[in-house]
Design a protein around this motif. Structure first.
Motif, PDB file in Angstrom:
ATOM      1  N   ASP A  25      41.773  12.198 -11.095  1.00 48.48           N
ATOM      2  CA  ASP A  25      41.230  10.896 -11.245  1.00 48.48           C
ATOM      3  C   ASP A  25      42.206   9.968 -11.672  1.00 48.48           C
ATOM      4  OD1 ASP A  25      40.088   9.041 -12.347  1.00 48.48           O
ATOM      5  OD2 ASP A  25      38.062  10.110 -12.960  1.00 48.48           O
ATOM      6  N   MET A  26      42.443   8.805 -10.915  1.00 47.92           N
ATOM      7  CA  MET A  26      43.650   7.975 -11.211  1.00 47.92           C
ATOM      8  C   MET A  26      43.016   7.089 -12.434  1.00 47.92           C
ATOM      9  SD  MET A  26      46.322   8.103  -9.446  1.00 47.92           S
ATOM     10  CE  MET A  26      47.044   6.512 -10.271  1.00 47.92           C
ATOM     11  N   GLN A  27      41.883   6.618 -12.573  1.00 48.12           N
ATOM     12  CA  GLN A  27      41.394   6.230 -13.948  1.00 48.12           C
ATOM     13  C   GLN A  27      41.854   6.874 -15.019  1.00 48.12           C
ATOM     14  OE1 GLN A  27      37.531   4.576 -13.632  1.00 48.12           O
ATOM     15  NE2 GLN A  27      37.277   3.919 -15.772  1.00 48.12           N
ATOM     16  N   ALA A  28      41.555   8.276 -14.955  1.00 46.55           N
ATOM     17  CA  ALA A  28      41.708   8.792 -16.442  1.00 46.55           C
ATOM     18  C   ALA A  28      43.274   8.810 -16.478  1.00 46.55           C
ATOM     19  CB  ALA A  28      41.323  10.167 -15.945  1.00 46.55           C
ATOM     20  N   PHE A  29      44.068   8.808 -15.359  1.00 44.64           N
ATOM     21  CA  PHE A  29      45.637   8.819 -15.628  1.00 44.64           C
ATOM     22  C   PHE A  29      45.866   7.476 -16.196  1.00 44.64           C
ATOM     23  CE2 PHE A  29      49.998   7.328 -13.955  1.00 44.64           C
ATOM     24  CZ  PHE A  29      50.409   8.512 -14.653  1.00 44.64           C
ATOM     25  N   ASP A  30      45.449   6.312 -15.807  1.00 43.12           N
ATOM     26  CA  ASP A  30      45.743   4.949 -16.346  1.00 43.12           C
ATOM     27  C   ASP A  30      45.438   5.059 -17.783  1.00 43.12           C
ATOM     28  OD1 ASP A  30      46.681   4.302 -13.896  1.00 43.12           O
ATOM     29  OD2 ASP A  30      44.517   3.274 -13.434  1.00 43.12           O
ATOM     30  N   GLU A  31      44.016   5.555 -18.010  1.00 43.67           N
ATOM     31  CA  GLU A  31      43.743   5.782 -19.666  1.00 43.67           C
ATOM     32  C   GLU A  31      44.817   6.560 -20.486  1.00 43.67           C
ATOM     33  OE1 GLU A  31      39.716   6.444 -20.498  1.00 43.67           O
ATOM     34  OE2 GLU A  31      39.122   6.002 -18.425  1.00 43.67           O
ATOM     35  N   ILE A  32      45.371   7.633 -20.019  1.00 40.73           N
ATOM     36  CA  ILE A  32      46.201   8.355 -20.698  1.00 40.73           C
ATOM     37  C   ILE A  32      47.546   7.662 -20.711  1.00 40.73           C
ATOM     38  CG2 ILE A  32      47.588  10.320 -20.398  1.00 40.73           C
ATOM     39  CD1 ILE A  32      45.039  11.875 -19.398  1.00 40.73           C
ATOM     40  N   TYR A  33      47.835   6.988 -19.668  1.00 39.86           N
ATOM     41  CA  TYR A  33      49.216   6.157 -19.608  1.00 39.86           C
ATOM     42  C   TYR A  33      49.116   5.258 -20.880  1.00 39.86           C
ATOM     43  CZ  TYR A  33      52.905   3.275 -18.160  1.00 39.86           C
ATOM     44  OH  TYR A  33      53.998   2.327 -18.104  1.00 39.86           O
ATOM     45  N   SER A  34      47.853   4.500 -20.839  1.00 36.78           N
ATOM     46  CA  SER A  34      47.799   3.387 -21.967  1.00 36.78           C
ATOM     47  C   SER A  34      47.733   4.018 -23.344  1.00 36.78           C
ATOM     48  CB  SER A  34      46.438   2.770 -21.726  1.00 36.78           C
ATOM     49  OG  SER A  34      46.411   2.029 -20.471  1.00 36.78           O
ATOM     50  N   MET A  35      47.335   5.179 -23.488  1.00 38.40           N
ATOM     51  CA  MET A  35      47.163   5.858 -24.766  1.00 38.40           C
ATOM     52  C   MET A  35      48.435   6.526 -25.255  1.00 38.40           C
ATOM     53  SD  MET A  35      44.641   9.178 -25.576  1.00 38.40           S
ATOM     54  CE  MET A  35      43.234   8.263 -24.907  1.00 38.40           C
ATOM     55  N   PHE A  36      49.415   6.682 -24.473  1.00 39.88           N
ATOM     56  CA  PHE A  36      50.607   7.445 -24.556  1.00 39.88           C
ATOM     57  C   PHE A  36      51.885   6.695 -24.524  1.00 39.88           C
ATOM     58  CE2 PHE A  36      47.727  10.895 -24.922  1.00 39.88           C
ATOM     59  CZ  PHE A  36      47.796  11.555 -26.109  1.00 39.88           C
ATOM     60  N   ASN A  37      51.863   5.505 -23.818  1.00 42.38           N
ATOM     61  CA  ASN A  37      52.892   4.927 -23.290  1.00 42.38           C
ATOM     62  C   ASN A  37      53.869   4.366 -24.309  1.00 42.38           C
ATOM     63  OD1 ASN A  37      54.830   3.751 -21.450  1.00 42.38           O
ATOM     64  ND2 ASN A  37      53.851   1.932 -21.925  1.00 42.38           N
ATOM     65  N   TYR A  38      53.287   3.778 -25.431  1.00 39.01           N
ATOM     66  CA  TYR A  38      54.283   3.410 -26.398  1.00 39.01           C
ATOM     67  C   TYR A  38      54.776   4.452 -27.320  1.00 39.01           C
ATOM     68  CZ  TYR A  38      55.333   1.124 -31.002  1.00 39.01           C
ATOM     69  OH  TYR A  38      56.170   0.803 -31.864  1.00 39.01           O
ATOM     70  N   LYS A  39      54.074   5.512 -27.563  1.00 36.42           N
ATOM     71  CA  LYS A  39      54.683   6.518 -28.432  1.00 36.42           C
ATOM     72  C   LYS A  39      55.700   7.160 -27.886  1.00 36.42           C
ATOM     73  CE  LYS A  39      50.598   7.578 -31.219  1.00 36.42           C
ATOM     74  NZ  LYS A  39      49.592   6.666 -30.754  1.00 36.42           N
ATOM     75  N   LEU A  40      55.589   7.329 -26.233  1.00 37.85           N
ATOM     76  CA  LEU A  40      56.507   8.243 -25.648  1.00 37.85           C
ATOM     77  C   LEU A  40      57.817   7.285 -25.386  1.00 37.85           C
ATOM     78  CD1 LEU A  40      57.209  10.863 -24.030  1.00 37.85           C
ATOM     79  CD2 LEU A  40      56.204   9.533 -21.750  1.00 37.85           C
TER      80      LEU A  40
END
Length: 201
Positions: A25-40
């Motif tokens: 699910d690409m929408q789920a991927f986008d949500e995960i990206y937004s959630m972890f992008n800054y910390k990563l």
């Protein structure tokens, strides 16, 4: 209380979100990206110290996570899974820079053997903070001063050099030695300590 809240936030990876992600699910991927992008980004930048390289590596990590999404079995392990891939990808990148002697010592100081265990999920921030403070106080005076300015006060290498009237290379050397010291004393727990330093401080 602030540490506990931050720790709890790190753990809030919804099971259904991860399940949707593993099913493509690409929408789920986008949500995960937004959630972890800054910390990563913060974590990887702390290792490579270059914004362009950081951006490329973060992109590479998320590509790897997407390509290997079927391997993720438990949503509770997602944080650790993501940051372990981030760590291994970054170390591989640094290893390829062996022609630059500055990176040789640096990679040795931060590299540890990893498997995809639940490192982030198992972090006890209070316990880790206490262990870090004890070890930092055992460092040589100047090394301790540089380490605290870098990781506790978020000063740049240039800011530290100017404040202490030393060169940027000297600052880098102190940081390398400080991480080597932590690695020697933390053993297998060093990677968890590395995550703690860059995600919770």
């Amino acid at each position: 209380m602030a540490d506990k809240t931050l720790k709890d936030n790190m753990h809030r990876v919804d099971e259904s979100l991860v399940r949707r992600f593993t099913l493509g699910d690409m929408q789920a991927f986008d949500e995960i990206y937004s959630m972890f992008n800054y910390k990563l980004q913060k974590f990887i930048f702390s290792l490579v110290k270059n914004p362009t390289d950081t951006e490329d590596l973060v992109h590479e990590v998320f590509v790897k996570v997407w390509e290997n999404k079927e391997k993720l079995k438990a949503h509770s392990a997602f944080n650790s899974y993501l940051f372990t891939i981030g760590y291994n990808t970054t170390i591989s990148f640094l290893r390829r820079r062996v022609h630059d002697t500055r990176y040789v010592e640096y990679v040795k100081s931060v590299q540890v053997e990893t498997d995809e265990v639940d490192l982030v999920e198992q972090l006890d921030t209070e316990e880790m903070r206490e262990a870090l403070n004890v070890l930092v106080e055992k460092m040589p005076e100047r090394q301790r001063e540089v380490f605290k300015m870098k990781h506790f006060e978020n000063c740049s290498y240039k800011e530290i050099a100017e404040a202490l009237n030393i060169s940027v290379n000297t600052v880098e050397n102190h940081i390398v030695k400080a991480h080597r010291f932590l690695k020697e004393h933390m053993g297998k727990s060093y990677l968890a300590m590395l995550f703690f330093i860059h995600l919770f401080l």
